[in-house]
Design a protein around this motif. Structure first.
Motif, mmCIF file in Angstrom:
data_model
loop_
_atom_site.group_PDB
_atom_site.id
_atom_site.type_symbol
_atom_site.label_atom_id
_atom_site.label_comp_id
_atom_site.label_asym_id
_atom_site.label_seq_id
_atom_site.Cartn_x
_atom_site.Cartn_y
_atom_site.Cartn_z
ATOM 1 N N GLU A 3 67.572 -92.116 101.498
ATOM 2 C CA GLU A 3 67.140 -92.151 100.605
ATOM 3 C C GLU A 3 66.026 -90.806 100.158
ATOM 4 O OE1 GLU A 3 64.118 -95.565 100.540
ATOM 5 O OE2 GLU A 3 63.674 -95.086 101.600
ATOM 6 N N SER A 4 66.163 -90.292 98.963
ATOM 7 C CA SER A 4 64.948 -89.573 98.509
ATOM 8 C C SER A 4 63.923 -89.833 98.036
ATOM 9 C CB SER A 4 66.311 -88.341 97.821
ATOM 10 O OG SER A 4 66.710 -88.994 96.600
ATOM 11 N N TRP A 5 63.149 -88.505 98.052
ATOM 12 C CA TRP A 5 61.909 -89.035 97.633
ATOM 13 C C TRP A 5 61.525 -87.946 96.070
ATOM 14 C CZ3 TRP A 5 58.937 -93.443 98.489
ATOM 15 C CH2 TRP A 5 59.561 -94.031 100.050
ATOM 16 N N VAL A 6 60.532 -88.484 95.501
ATOM 17 C CA VAL A 6 60.819 -87.725 94.554
ATOM 18 C C VAL A 6 58.166 -87.766 94.230
ATOM 19 C CG1 VAL A 6 62.237 -86.825 93.217
ATOM 20 C CG2 VAL A 6 60.757 -89.188 92.229
ATOM 21 N N ILE A 7 57.688 -86.557 94.128
ATOM 22 C CA ILE A 7 56.506 -87.648 93.623
ATOM 23 C C ILE A 7 56.581 -87.486 92.329
ATOM 24 C CG2 ILE A 7 54.169 -85.874 93.805
ATOM 25 C CD1 ILE A 7 54.846 -84.051 96.117
ATOM 26 N N ASN A 8 55.981 -88.509 91.755
ATOM 27 C CA ASN A 8 55.838 -89.225 91.049
ATOM 28 C C ASN A 8 55.332 -88.029 89.452
ATOM 29 O OD1 ASN A 8 57.249 -91.297 92.112
ATOM 30 N ND2 ASN A 8 55.329 -92.737 91.152
ATOM 31 N N ASP A 9 54.660 -87.281 89.804
ATOM 32 C CA ASP A 9 54.140 -86.630 88.190
ATOM 33 C C ASP A 9 54.508 -85.204 88.758
ATOM 34 O OD1 ASP A 9 51.713 -86.185 90.570
ATOM 35 O OD2 ASP A 9 50.658 -86.883 88.830
ATOM 36 N N ASP A 10 54.943 -85.246 89.751
ATOM 37 C CA ASP A 10 55.784 -83.580 89.696
ATOM 38 C C ASP A 10 56.866 -83.603 89.033
ATOM 39 O OD1 ASP A 10 54.273 -82.378 93.084
ATOM 40 O OD2 ASP A 10 53.396 -82.425 91.018
ATOM 41 N N GLU A 107 55.305 -87.559 105.975
ATOM 42 C CA GLU A 107 56.147 -86.677 106.269
ATOM 43 C C GLU A 107 57.713 -87.894 106.980
ATOM 44 O OE1 GLU A 107 55.896 -82.033 107.942
ATOM 45 O OE2 GLU A 107 56.134 -84.014 109.526
ATOM 46 N N HIS A 108 57.550 -88.945 108.141
ATOM 47 C CA HIS A 108 58.373 -88.751 108.822
ATOM 48 C C HIS A 108 59.123 -90.003 108.250
ATOM 49 C CE1 HIS A 108 59.552 -92.101 111.908
ATOM 50 N NE2 HIS A 108 59.687 -91.225 111.963
ATOM 51 N N ILE A 109 57.981 -91.155 106.920
ATOM 52 C CA ILE A 109 58.786 -91.906 105.921
ATOM 53 C C ILE A 109 59.557 -91.088 105.351
ATOM 54 C CG2 ILE A 109 58.307 -93.642 104.256
ATOM 55 C CD1 ILE A 109 56.197 -94.170 105.566
ATOM 56 N N VAL A 110 58.847 -90.218 104.969
ATOM 57 C CA VAL A 110 59.812 -89.176 103.724
ATOM 58 C C VAL A 110 61.506 -89.139 104.552
ATOM 59 C CG1 VAL A 110 60.658 -87.283 102.173
ATOM 60 C CG2 VAL A 110 58.917 -88.441 102.303
ATOM 61 N N GLY A 111 61.384 -88.170 105.588
ATOM 62 C CA GLY A 111 62.388 -88.313 106.203
ATOM 63 C C GLY A 111 63.759 -89.433 107.071
ATOM 64 N N THR A 112 62.989 -90.309 107.643
ATOM 65 C CA THR A 112 63.483 -91.821 107.948
ATOM 66 C C THR A 112 63.918 -92.952 106.765
ATOM 67 O OG1 THR A 112 61.735 -92.106 108.817
ATOM 68 C CG2 THR A 112 63.024 -90.398 109.916
ATOM 69 N N GLY A 113 62.867 -92.149 106.102
ATOM 70 C CA GLY A 113 62.012 -93.363 105.547
ATOM 71 C C GLY A 113 61.851 -95.516 106.116
ATOM 72 N N ALA A 114 60.975 -95.099 107.202
ATOM 73 C CA ALA A 114 60.673 -96.151 108.052
ATOM 74 C C ALA A 114 59.330 -95.124 108.554
ATOM 75 C CB ALA A 114 61.475 -96.091 109.516
ATOM 76 N N TRP A 115 58.266 -96.177 108.766
ATOM 77 C CA TRP A 115 57.155 -96.150 110.150
ATOM 78 C C TRP A 115 57.507 -95.228 111.294
ATOM 79 C CZ3 TRP A 115 52.659 -96.100 107.749
ATOM 80 C CH2 TRP A 115 52.304 -97.070 106.675
ATOM 81 N N PRO A 116 56.553 -94.009 111.553
ATOM 82 C CA PRO A 116 57.395 -92.879 113.020
ATOM 83 C C PRO A 116 57.153 -94.293 114.105
ATOM 84 C CG PRO A 116 55.748 -92.344 112.186
ATOM 85 C CD PRO A 116 55.242 -93.344 111.438
ATOM 86 N N THR A 117 57.240 -94.063 115.035
ATOM 87 C CA THR A 117 57.038 -95.299 116.496
ATOM 88 C C THR A 117 56.119 -95.287 116.927
ATOM 89 O OG1 THR A 117 59.902 -94.773 117.252
ATOM 90 C CG2 THR A 117 58.395 -95.414 118.815
ATOM 91 N N GLY A 118 55.241 -95.516 116.877
ATOM 92 C CA GLY A 118 53.690 -96.034 117.658
ATOM 93 C C GLY A 118 53.127 -96.246 116.487
ATOM 94 N N ALA A 119 53.694 -96.084 115.279
ATOM 95 C CA ALA A 119 52.898 -95.951 114.535
ATOM 96 C C ALA A 119 52.271 -97.146 113.588
ATOM 97 C CB ALA A 119 52.767 -95.584 112.347
ATOM 98 N N ARG A 120 50.305 -97.672 113.297
ATOM 99 C CA ARG A 120 50.345 -98.778 113.680
ATOM 100 C C ARG A 120 50.319 -98.970 112.028
ATOM 101 N NH1 ARG A 120 45.448 -99.383 118.016
ATOM 102 N NH2 ARG A 120 47.044 -99.948 119.181
ATOM 103 N N TRP A 121 50.488 -100.085 111.772
ATOM 104 C CA TRP A 121 50.353 -100.960 110.210
ATOM 105 C C TRP A 121 50.416 -102.278 110.362
ATOM 106 C CZ3 TRP A 121 55.289 -99.555 112.254
ATOM 107 C CH2 TRP A 121 56.145 -100.338 111.503
ATOM 108 N N VAL A 122 50.088 -102.996 108.726
ATOM 109 C CA VAL A 122 50.070 -104.018 108.726
ATOM 110 C C VAL A 122 50.186 -104.675 107.277
ATOM 111 C CG1 VAL A 122 47.499 -104.756 109.685
ATOM 112 C CG2 VAL A 122 47.267 -103.755 107.820
ATOM 113 N N VAL A 123 51.602 -105.596 107.401
ATOM 114 C CA VAL A 123 51.895 -105.587 106.246
ATOM 115 C C VAL A 123 51.596 -106.739 105.339
ATOM 116 C CG1 VAL A 123 54.014 -107.297 105.657
ATOM 117 C CG2 VAL A 123 53.717 -105.673 107.536
ATOM 118 N N ASP A 124 51.211 -106.069 104.377
ATOM 119 C CA ASP A 124 50.140 -107.404 103.216
ATOM 120 C C ASP A 124 50.233 -107.915 102.125
ATOM 121 O OD1 ASP A 124 47.996 -105.432 103.998
ATOM 122 O OD2 ASP A 124 48.857 -104.021 102.667
ATOM 123 N N ARG A 125 52.453 -108.161 102.499
ATOM 124 C CA ARG A 125 52.897 -109.630 101.505
ATOM 125 C C ARG A 125 52.738 -110.695 102.066
ATOM 126 N NH1 ARG A 125 56.393 -105.733 103.878
ATOM 127 N NH2 ARG A 125 57.115 -103.989 101.823
#
Length: 125
Positions: A3-10, A107-125
């Motif tokens: 996917e491509s990404w845009v900065i919302n207010d730019d 940078e990684h999410i914009v480039g690949t669409g996913a969290w980098p390997t080794g990144a730590r995150w939590v799902v809030d759903r």
């Protein structure tokens, strides 16, 4: 297809992983501490910083509680997260990451669409 990404207010021009870090730095340097990016598939990526730490959130769509980067070993809390509506927030440091790491995550999410390997995150759903 990535996917491509845009900065919302730019500009409506897509931002690549090669330039998103510098775009975020320019915004922070100019006092814009909250940045939202939208992907061509409708996902949202938020970057909110106090210039030392940052909250990075990835949402599947508007209204999704999403998921966010964490720093499990961090203690305390940091304030100075100023939202575009003027609201000042404070977050536990374990729910934010150092700003340099946050730039890399975005940078990684914009480039690949996913969290980098080794990144730590939590799902809030």
């Amino acid at each position: 297809m990535i996917e491509s990404w845009v900065i919302n207010d730019d500009s409506p021009v897509s931002v690549s992983s090669e330039v998103v870090r510098e775009a975020l730095r320019r915004r922070v340097d100019s006092g814009q501490l909250e940045t939202w990016l939208t992907s061509s598939s409708g996902r949202l990526l938020a970057f909110v910083t106090n210039a030392e730490r940052a909250m990075v959130m990835l949402l599947e769509e508007e209204g999704d509680p999403g998921e966010h980067a964490v720093d499990p070993g961090a203690e305390g809390a940091s304030d100075g997260f100023v939202l575009s509506n003027g609201q000042h927030d404070e977050y536990p440091d374990q729910d934010t990451v150092p700003v340099g790491e946050a730039f890399g995550l975005v940078e990684h999410i914009v480039g690949t669409g996913a969290w980098p390997t080794g990144a730590r995150w939590v799902v809030d759903r």
